[in-house]
Design a protein around this motif. Structure first.
Motif, PDB file in Angstrom:
ATOM      1  N   GLY A 179      40.455  33.066  37.389  1.00 61.07           N
ATOM      2  CA  GLY A 179      41.666  32.374  37.812  1.00 61.07           C
ATOM      3  C   GLY A 179      42.027  31.227  36.916  1.00 61.07           C
ATOM      4  N   ASP A 180      41.034  30.583  36.356  1.00 60.91           N
ATOM      5  CA  ASP A 180      41.244  29.410  35.508  1.00 60.91           C
ATOM      6  C   ASP A 180      40.809  29.747  34.083  1.00 60.91           C
ATOM      7  N   ASN A 209      44.221  30.175  42.719  1.00 57.20           N
ATOM      8  CA  ASN A 209      42.819  30.277  42.337  1.00 57.20           C
ATOM      9  C   ASN A 209      41.985  29.298  43.153  1.00 57.20           C
ATOM     10  N   THR A 241      46.383  27.072  37.156  1.00 57.89           N
ATOM     11  CA  THR A 241      46.179  27.717  38.449  1.00 57.89           C
ATOM     12  C   THR A 241      46.934  26.983  39.546  1.00 57.89           C
ATOM     13  N   GLU A 276      37.285  26.982  41.122  1.00 58.94           N
ATOM     14  CA  GLU A 276      37.198  27.095  39.669  1.00 58.94           C
ATOM     15  C   GLU A 276      35.999  26.322  39.129  1.00 58.94           C
ATOM     16  N   GLU A 303      33.915  31.483  41.410  1.00 54.66           N
ATOM     17  CA  GLU A 303      35.361  31.327  41.251  1.00 54.66           C
ATOM     18  C   GLU A 303      36.075  32.623  41.617  1.00 54.66           C
ATOM     19  N   TYR A 304      37.226  32.472  42.290  1.00 56.87           N
ATOM     20  CA  TYR A 304      37.978  33.682  42.632  1.00 56.87           C
ATOM     21  C   TYR A 304      39.476  33.417  42.633  1.00 56.87           C
ATOM     22  N   VAL A 305      40.228  34.495  42.464  1.00 56.59           N
ATOM     23  CA  VAL A 305      41.679  34.413  42.445  1.00 56.59           C
ATOM     24  C   VAL A 305      42.231  35.351  43.512  1.00 56.59           C
TER      25      VAL A 305
END
Length: 411
Positions: free
Chosen positions: A112-113, A376, A173, A379, A384-386
């Motif tokens: 995401g980042d 997102n 993000t 981060e 980390e997830y989007v």
């Protein structure tokens, strides 16, 4: 521009978006990795070349930076910035490759980042081409290869490109629930050094001057310059606010923050009056006027010593200006908010932030709006997830915003 056509096209392209995101996420491109950032830059360049973009690479020993330009037939000029580097190490992509769960949540190093928004920029340009929209003069896309650590190369590129555009959109993000960032604090660094007179703490205090005592005075003066803080900081943690039903979107960040992050002295004995002391300070605030006021006040501290016989020196100054919410920025925010309300029946939430992005640097030259990317979470962590459910709506709103700015410029 017909919003329904844009949304339909992006929905059809969603599977390709996910595939491209998988490819980019599985390329290790950590900050300071010249090979990885070069691979990432060339993957993005290949996608943009399909749309007729002109490409330029800028390299240094740590990274590759990519500048792409798409020409139109209008006059409005847009600068969009995303970054291809991550905070993760070489080999992390093999350990934690891209994956999507049953809730359409994607995981992976830097997913995401900022990789989801990097891919988003390509599909935004693809959507403009699909609906034959070219009423802009030029769209400049800059993919920073060193955003996570900062670099003179990136600063020079942003300073070069910003005056070539009318507006900057930072594809960092996004915040949750249609959140965007409309203000960011600028940053300044200072060092206060105190020269005193050393001697025996019992027999010679009358003929000495304590550098540490004076440093304490200087820190007290700094504290008075800072914005007041809550009586109980534990009431303002994210968890505490959530317990009170309050969503934290930066509204409690003080107007200016002065952090004495490091203090020191060569003296290490309590029966010796110290002859030297120093403090390193970071200062952050939301407006240029406040940044300049504090700069003057902090430099004047050298004239406000209280311990006789000491010499106080203040060095340093403003490093990065704030991303101010100007009247022109407010017009951009209103335009984006109207699009989101019209197309999705949702309300945009404005966030403020104390951290820096390239938006701080573009704002020195042109109106800037930030965090229009895919949403997102967590981060810079190994989890980390989007939220891929936001990819199509966020991209559609971005495309419609570009079109409406271009058609209505100047706002």
């Amino acid at each position: 521009m017909d919003g329904a056509n844009v949304k339909e096209f992006l929905q059809v392209q969603y599977g390709n978006y996910v595939k491209d995101l998988e490819t980019l996420t599985n390329i290790d491109s950590g900050n300071g990795d010249p090979e990885g950032t070069d691979r990432a830059a060339r993957f993005v360049a290949e996608k943009l070349s399909e749309l007729g973009a002109t490409l330029e690479y800028r390299t240094n020993p740590r990274s590759t930076h990519l500048i792409a330009r798409i020409k139109g037939k209008g006059t409005f000029r847009l600068l969009m910035i995303a970054h291809i580097d991550t905070v993760f190490k070489k080999g992390d992509a093999a350990k934690r490759p891209f994956r999507v769960d049953e809730k359409n949540i994607a995981y992976g190093p830097g997913v995401g980042d900022d990789k989801a928004t990097v891919i988003q920029t390509f599909y935004a340009m693809k959507a403009l081409k699909e609906v034959d929209f070219d009423s802009f003069g030029e769209i400049i896309l800059y993919y920073n290869g060193e955003e996570e650590g900062g670099s003179p190369t990136a600063e020079e590129i942003v300073a070069e490109l910003s005056p070539q555009a009318d507006v900057a959109i930072l594809m960092d993000t996004a915040r949750p629930g249609w959140g965007i960032v409309t203000q960011r604090k600028g940053s300044a660094n200072y060092e206060i050094t105190v020269e005193g007179i050393s001697g025996h703490a019992g027999n010679a205090p009358h003929s000495c001057a304590s550098a540490i005592m004076e440093l304490g005075n200087q820190i007290s003066l700094l504290y008075k310059l800072a914005s007041p803080l809550p009586a109980n900081p534990l009431e303002y943690t994210r968890e505490a606010l959530q317990a009170r039903g309050i969503t934290d979107h930066g509204q409690y960040i003080p107007d200016n923050a002065i952090n004495v992050g490091v203090i020191g002295s060569t003296n290490d004995r309590i029966n010796v009056i110290p002859a030297d002391a120093y403090a390193k300070i970071n200062v952050r605030c939301y407006t240029v006027a406040e940044q300049e006021r504090l700069d003057r006040a902090i430099k004047d501290l050298a004239n406000q010593s209280t311990v006789p016989g000491v010499k106080v020196t203040v060095t340093g100054g403003i490093h990065t200006g704030p991303m101010e919410k100007t009247a022109q920025v407010q017009k951009l925010v209103d335009l984006y908010s109207n699009i989101v309300r019209r197309e999705y029946g949702a309300e945009v939430v404005e966030w403020t932030a104390g951290g820096l992005t390239d938006g701080n640097r573009t704002a020195k030259f042109i109106p800037t709006i930030d965090a229009l990317g895919v949403e997102n979470y967590e981060e810079h962590t190994d989890h980390e997830y989007v939220d891929l459910n936001t990819a199509v709506p966020r991209t559609a709103a971005l495309v419609l915003m570009i079109a409406e700015i271009a058609e209505g410029w100047p706002l």
